[in-house]
Design an enzyme around this catalytic site. Structure first.
Site, PDB file in Angstrom:
ATOM      1  N   THR A  27       0.869  -1.175   0.000  1.00 48.54           N
ATOM      2  CA  THR A  27       0.000   0.000   0.000  1.00 48.54           C
ATOM      3  C   THR A  27       0.910   1.230   0.000  1.00 48.54           C
ATOM      4  OG1 THR A  27      -0.048   0.221   2.390  1.00 48.54           O
ATOM      5  CG2 THR A  27      -1.747  -1.157   1.426  1.00 48.54           C
ATOM      6  N   VAL A  58       3.670  -1.570   4.323  1.00 46.76           N
ATOM      7  CA  VAL A  58       2.890  -0.364   4.664  1.00 46.76           C
ATOM      8  C   VAL A  58       3.860   0.812   4.788  1.00 46.76           C
ATOM      9  CG1 VAL A  58       1.337   0.700   6.352  1.00 46.76           C
ATOM     10  CG2 VAL A  58       1.226  -1.770   5.950  1.00 46.76           C
ATOM     11  N   VAL A  85       8.196  -2.139   6.349  1.00 50.36           N
ATOM     12  CA  VAL A  85       7.794  -0.731   6.332  1.00 50.36           C
ATOM     13  C   VAL A  85       8.370  -0.094   5.071  1.00 50.36           C
ATOM     14  CG1 VAL A  85       9.761   0.016   7.794  1.00 50.36           C
ATOM     15  CG2 VAL A  85       7.716   1.451   7.598  1.00 50.36           C
ATOM     16  N   LYS A  86       7.524   0.622   4.342  1.00 50.96           N
ATOM     17  CA  LYS A  86       7.981   1.325   3.150  1.00 50.96           C
ATOM     18  C   LYS A  86       8.449   2.718   3.562  1.00 50.96           C
ATOM     19  CE  LYS A  86       5.637   1.078  -0.702  1.00 50.96           C
ATOM     20  NZ  LYS A  86       4.406   1.236  -1.533  1.00 50.96           N
ATOM     21  N   ILE A  87       9.647   3.059   3.110  1.00 49.63           N
ATOM     22  CA  ILE A  87      10.225   4.367   3.438  1.00 49.63           C
ATOM     23  C   ILE A  87      10.764   4.990   2.154  1.00 49.63           C
ATOM     24  CG2 ILE A  87      12.005   5.565   4.766  1.00 49.63           C
ATOM     25  CD1 ILE A  87      11.977   3.326   6.799  1.00 49.63           C
TER      26      ILE A  87
END
Ligand code: E4P
Length: 224
Positions: A27, A58, A85-87
């Protein structure tokens, strides 16, 4: 190559999880906002649908490394399972990636547009890098070529980081990424349908049905 679905839409996730060999869900803040739902309810429901073993990526909405880490820890604690975790790539993002590596939380470094960005993200400890294929193509940037170069770069230096190509608008882009050795693609639900569709397939199936029916009517093999 693994297939993920790039959406926050629960109906699409349910459908693709049932009918396709789905490795997980990605997402981003835009996709989550589009659902107009409570964030935690939505993310927990996505986890319920795909179960603990499939990947859930996410994105953090924080802008400093310390806050990104805090947010990543909270999302991981809340959704559990196989979580990344998307960064977005940037100084704070790289710092957060190095901190999260120490904590054993996987990072997908996103908004990647060059192989140079991908290489430094991998060196910082990202598990995945997400180059945006179609957004590059839109500016005549050759998204597939960028994916090819990143795959080659990671092989050349023996880096333990995978390419999670994102931002697709057609099957040709997906196919070319597959040929380039891309490890994972994340695509919208309508593209899953396009990947399996072919008019010759429809014609072949119609022919089988017609010939069978001419001989056996509505009987199926189970009826004999
Ligand atoms: C990937 O990380 C992004 O969330 C997404 O795939 C971008 O896709 P778009 O270019 O279709 O918005």
């Amino acid at each position: 190559m693994k297939y993920l679905i790039d959406t926050g839409n629960l109906a699409e996730i349910k459908h693709c999880n049932e009918f396709y060999p789905l490795a997980g869900v990605t997402t981003n803040p835009t996709l989550v906002a589009k659902e107009k739902s409570d964030f935690w309810t939505l993310i927990k429901e996505i986890r319920n649908i795909i179960g603990p073993d499939k990947m859930l990526h996410v994105q953090t909405v924080q802008t400093t490394a310390e806050k990104m880490v805090e947010e990543a820890k909270l999302i991981k604690e809340t959704v559990g399972g196989e979580f990344y975790v998307k960064i977005p790539i940037g100084e704070e993002g790289l710092k957060a990636t190095m901190m999260l590596k120490e904590l054993g939380i996987g990072v997908t470094m996103t908004a990647i547009f060059t192989p140079a960005q991908a290489l430094i993200a991998a060196k910082a400890g990202a598990s995945f890098v997400a180059p945006y294929v179609n957004r590059l193509d839109n500016i005549i940037g050759d998204g597939v070529r960028v994916v090819e170069d990143i795959v080659q770069e990671f092989e050349l230096y023996g880096l333990d980081c995978q390419v999670l190509a994102a931002s697709f608008k057609n099957c040709e882009q997906i196919h070319k990424c597959a040929l380039a050795g891309c490890h994972t693609v994340t695509i919208a639900s309508d593209l899953f349908k396009s990947v399996i569709a072919h008019p010759m397939t429809d014609a072949a199936v119609a022919g089988f049905e017609k010939d069978w029916k001419a001989m056996y009517g509505d009987k199926k093999i189970l009826d004999f």
